[in-house]
Design an enzyme around this catalytic site. Structure first.
Site, short mmCIF file in Angstrom:
data_model
loop_
_atom_site.label_atom_id
_atom_site.label_comp_id
_atom_site.label_asym_id
_atom_site.label_seq_id
_atom_site.Cartn_x
_atom_site.Cartn_y
_atom_site.Cartn_z
N ASP A 252 44.77 44.77 41.71
CA ASP A 252 45.32 45.19 40.43
C ASP A 252 45.04 44.16 39.34
O ASP A 252 44.70 44.51 38.22
CB ASP A 252 46.85 45.45 40.53
N ASP B 7 44.50 36.53 38.10
CA ASP B 7 45.24 35.64 37.20
C ASP B 7 44.58 34.25 37.32
O ASP B 7 43.58 33.97 36.67
CB ASP B 7 46.69 35.67 37.69
N PHE C 84 53.74 39.06 30.41
CA PHE C 84 54.37 39.49 31.65
C PHE C 84 54.12 40.99 31.86
O PHE C 84 54.89 41.83 31.41
CB PHE C 84 55.86 39.19 31.64
C1 PRP Z 1 49.19 39.53 42.48
C2 PRP Z 1 47.85 40.27 42.47
C3 PRP Z 1 46.95 39.31 43.16
C4 PRP Z 1 47.48 37.96 42.74
C5 PRP Z 1 46.64 37.47 41.59
O1 PRP Z 1 49.81 39.77 43.69
O2 PRP Z 1 47.93 41.50 43.15
O3 PRP Z 1 47.00 39.42 44.57
O4 PRP Z 1 48.83 38.14 42.30
O5 PRP Z 1 47.03 36.20 41.20
P1 PRP Z 1 46.07 34.94 41.28
O6 PRP Z 1 44.75 35.33 40.64
O7 PRP Z 1 46.82 33.91 40.48
O8 PRP Z 1 45.90 34.53 42.72
P2 PRP Z 1 51.31 39.36 44.03
O9 PRP Z 1 51.32 38.00 44.68
O10 PRP Z 1 52.15 39.51 42.80
O11 PRP Z 1 51.71 40.41 45.16
P3 PRP Z 1 51.90 42.01 45.08
O12 PRP Z 1 50.52 42.60 44.87
O13 PRP Z 1 52.47 42.41 46.39
O14 PRP Z 1 52.82 42.30 43.91
#
Ligand code: PRP
Length: 180
Positions: free
Chosen positions: A99, A102, A151
């Site tokens: 999705d 970051d 956010f």
């Molecule tokens: C989110 C997203 C990625 C990660 C990206 O997942 O789906 O896996 O954060 O962040 P990064 O580029 O800083 O590594 P999250 O940990 O929120 O889990 P989720 O998909 O279960 O909500």
């Protein structure tokens, strides 16, 4: 609009249109390759679900569940695998579906991990790219929208597990997550 949302970042219509385009592109790029699309739980579920229905070639799907050791401690880039793939990817063309990217830590770790399993190729697609937040050098192969460092929730993304079911991507009001 939901009462906890202050602004819509990507509307339902924009999502629909972009995902159709991405589906057409992937259908061309992966023609004859029987790719494996790997959705990363949980955030990628709505995107994965809508994306695969815009693909007009044979594909297979699988899921992984990963957990970073908390955002604060994530500078190591180590990601814990909570659920691994059901199948071997040796010799396969794989596309990791996320999705959002970051810092880039999760996807760079996953790409390296999967490359170690001798696939034919490993590529990534992200719906949203928070480009300004990168701490490692990482560029997705396919991307939907570049978004500001706000956010974002909805369309898979959560705050404390809520809002994943919103049909658009919105910015959460500060008073919702600022506890005084
Ligand atoms: C989110 C997203 C990625 C990660 C990206 O997942 O789906 O896996 O954060 O962040 P990064 O580029 O800083 O590594 P999250 O940990 O929120 O889990 P989720 O998909 O279960 O909500």
């Amino acid at each position: 609009m939901h009462q906890d949302i202050e602004e819509i970042l990507v509307s339902e219509d924009e999502l629909k249109q972009k995902i159709k385009q991405l589906g057409e592109q992937l259908s061309k790029d992966y023609e004859g390759l029987n790719p494996l699309f790997i959705g990363i739980l949980k955030g990628a579920v709505p995107f994965m679900s809508d994306l695969v229905r815009q693909i007009h070639i044979p594909i297979e799907i699988d899921f992984m569940s990963v957990s970073s050791y908390g955002k604060a401690a994530s500078s190591s880039g180590v990601v814990r695998i909570l659920k691994d793939l059901d199948t071997s990817i040796t010799g396969r063309h794989v596309l990791i579906v996320e999705d959002i990217v970051d810092t880039g830590l999760t996807l760079s770790y996953l790409v390296k991990l999967l490359e170690g399993r001798s696939p034919a190729s490993v590529k990534t697609i992200v719906l949203l790219d928070k480009k300004s937040c990168r701490t490692v050098d990482f560029e997705p192969d396919y991307q939907g929208f570049v978004v500001p460092n706000k956010f974002a929730v909805g369309y898979g993304m959560d705050y404390a597990e809520r809002y994943r079911n919103l049909p658009y991507v919105g910015v959460l009001k500060k008073e919702v997550y600022h506890v005084s």
